[in-house]
Design an enzyme around this catalytic site. Structure first.
Site, PDB file in Angstrom:
ATOM      1  N   LYS A  42      53.124  34.565  34.441  1.00 12.53           N
ATOM      2  CA  LYS A  42      53.719  35.254  33.295  1.00 12.53           C
ATOM      3  C   LYS A  42      55.171  34.817  33.142  1.00 12.53           C
ATOM      4  O   LYS A  42      55.915  34.790  34.132  1.00 12.53           O
ATOM      5  CB  LYS A  42      53.674  36.774  33.560  1.00 12.53           C
ATOM      6  CG  LYS A  42      53.418  37.614  32.335  1.00 12.53           C
ATOM      7  CD  LYS A  42      53.003  39.013  32.777  1.00 12.53           C
ATOM      8  CE  LYS A  42      53.525  40.096  31.863  1.00 12.53           C
ATOM      9  NZ  LYS A  42      53.156  41.434  32.322  1.00 12.53           N
ATOM     10  N   ARG A  91      52.309  56.491  29.157  1.00 10.66           N
ATOM     11  CA  ARG A  91      53.032  56.885  27.947  1.00 10.66           C
ATOM     12  C   ARG A  91      52.093  57.489  26.918  1.00 10.66           C
ATOM     13  O   ARG A  91      52.347  58.514  26.342  1.00 10.66           O
ATOM     14  CB  ARG A  91      53.725  55.670  27.312  1.00 10.66           C
ATOM     15  CG  ARG A  91      54.943  55.214  28.067  1.00 10.66           C
ATOM     16  CD  ARG A  91      55.388  53.872  27.596  1.00 10.66           C
ATOM     17  NE  ARG A  91      54.318  52.903  27.784  1.00 10.66           N
ATOM     18  CZ  ARG A  91      54.467  51.586  27.681  1.00 10.66           C
ATOM     19  NH1 ARG A  91      55.630  51.088  27.364  1.00 10.66           N
ATOM     20  NH2 ARG A  91      53.463  50.777  27.893  1.00 10.66           N
ATOM     21  N   SER A 130      59.443  47.622  27.729  1.00 12.37           N
ATOM     22  CA  SER A 130      60.339  46.492  27.989  1.00 12.37           C
ATOM     23  C   SER A 130      60.226  45.479  26.854  1.00 12.37           C
ATOM     24  O   SER A 130      61.225  44.900  26.426  1.00 12.37           O
ATOM     25  CB  SER A 130      59.984  45.815  29.312  1.00 12.37           C
ATOM     26  OG  SER A 130      60.153  46.715  30.373  1.00 12.37           O
TER      27      SER A 130
HETATM   28  O1  PNS Z   1      54.566  46.548  34.561  1.00 13.04           O
HETATM   29  P1  PNS Z   1      53.176  45.982  34.496  1.00 13.04           P
HETATM   30  O2  PNS Z   1      53.214  44.517  34.123  1.00 13.04           O
HETATM   31  O3  PNS Z   1      52.283  46.797  33.585  1.00 13.04           O
HETATM   32  O4  PNS Z   1      52.580  46.081  36.006  1.00 13.04           O
HETATM   33  C1  PNS Z   1      51.284  45.639  36.324  1.00 13.04           C
HETATM   34  C2  PNS Z   1      51.054  45.588  37.858  1.00 13.04           C
HETATM   35  C3  PNS Z   1      52.186  44.849  38.535  1.00 13.04           C
HETATM   36  C4  PNS Z   1      50.987  46.994  38.389  1.00 13.04           C
HETATM   37  C5  PNS Z   1      49.685  44.876  38.113  1.00 13.04           C
HETATM   38  O5  PNS Z   1      49.633  43.741  37.308  1.00 13.04           O
HETATM   39  C6  PNS Z   1      49.496  44.472  39.569  1.00 13.04           C
HETATM   40  O6  PNS Z   1      49.458  45.293  40.451  1.00 13.04           O
HETATM   41  N1  PNS Z   1      49.378  43.148  39.796  1.00 13.04           N
HETATM   42  C7  PNS Z   1      49.221  42.579  41.113  1.00 13.04           C
HETATM   43  C8  PNS Z   1      47.900  41.821  41.217  1.00 13.04           C
HETATM   44  C9  PNS Z   1      46.774  42.775  41.546  1.00 13.04           C
HETATM   45  O7  PNS Z   1      46.781  43.464  42.543  1.00 13.04           O
HETATM   46  N2  PNS Z   1      45.739  42.811  40.671  1.00 13.04           N
HETATM   47  C10 PNS Z   1      44.564  43.628  40.910  1.00 13.04           C
HETATM   48  C11 PNS Z   1      44.517  44.835  40.015  1.00 13.04           C
HETATM   49  S1  PNS Z   1      43.612  44.439  38.550  1.00 13.04           S
END
Ligand code: PNS
Length: 163
Positions: A42, A91, A130
């Site tokens: 990303k 939210r 954000s």
């Molecule tokens: O702020 P965000 O981008 O909505 O956060 C998303 C987050 C970081 C919580 C999520 O993408 C995450 O935990 N990613 C790490 C990879 C993971 O563990 N994926 C499995 C869950 S589908």
């Protein structure tokens, strides 16, 4: 045993909405780790280090809050820290489907050892994201109600906007 939780996210950048969730979770748990996902897939406006530094500055007076970053699966990171609770903010109904899926995936993948607790975002921040903060700032709009001043300055600097 002290209670611990992780609040993971992209935090690109942290907003007052995130700060609200951090402050309230830090009152519920003995120790809160806010952790920035280092997501190589990303493109972010702020580097992981910049995002961590913003969060550290914003939480410097909260003694039971730590800020870190992580890579890879959240369940592995949580396991390495012996933490069993994930905090996420909700939210609106649009967040729910996405969050429900992640929470259920994490619970399943972790062998039912990692649970997610949701806090509903305070109403005054329910509209904040954000992405919208970045878009407003990129066009020179006012983001003072969205992020602390020191963060707003860094966002405008990124977009070379002078206000
Ligand atoms: O702020 P965000 O981008 O909505 O956060 C998303 C987050 C970081 C919580 C999520 O993408 C995450 O935990 N990613 C790490 C990879 C993971 O563990 N994926 C499995 C869950 S589908």
């Amino acid at each position: 045993m002290s209670s611990k939780a992780i609040y993971p996210g992209s935090f690109d950048p942290m907003t007052y909405g995130h700060m609200d969730i951090i402050r309230r979770s830090a009152e519920i748990f003995d120790e809160l780790t806010v952790s920035v996902l280092n997501n190589v897939n990303k493109t972010a406006l702020f580097s992981v280090e910049e995002r961590v530094n913003i969060l550290k500055e914003a939480t410097k007076d909260m003694k039971n809050v730590k800020v870190e970053s992580f890579q890879g699966l959240l369940i592995d990171y949580a396991r390495s820290k012996d933490i069993h609770v994930v905090i996420r903010g909700l939210r609106a109904i649009t967040d729910f489907e996405y969050e429900l899926q992640i929470a259920q995936t994490n619970r399943k993948l972790s062998g039912e050892t990692l649970d997610t607790m949701f806090l509903t975002t305070s109403l005054e921040y329910a509209y904040l994201s954000s992405s919208s903060v970045k878009e407003i700032a990129s066009f020179g709009g006012n983001i003072e109600a969205c992020v602390p001043d020191f963060v707003a300055k860094q966002i405008y600097d990124k977009y070379k906007v002078t206000r």
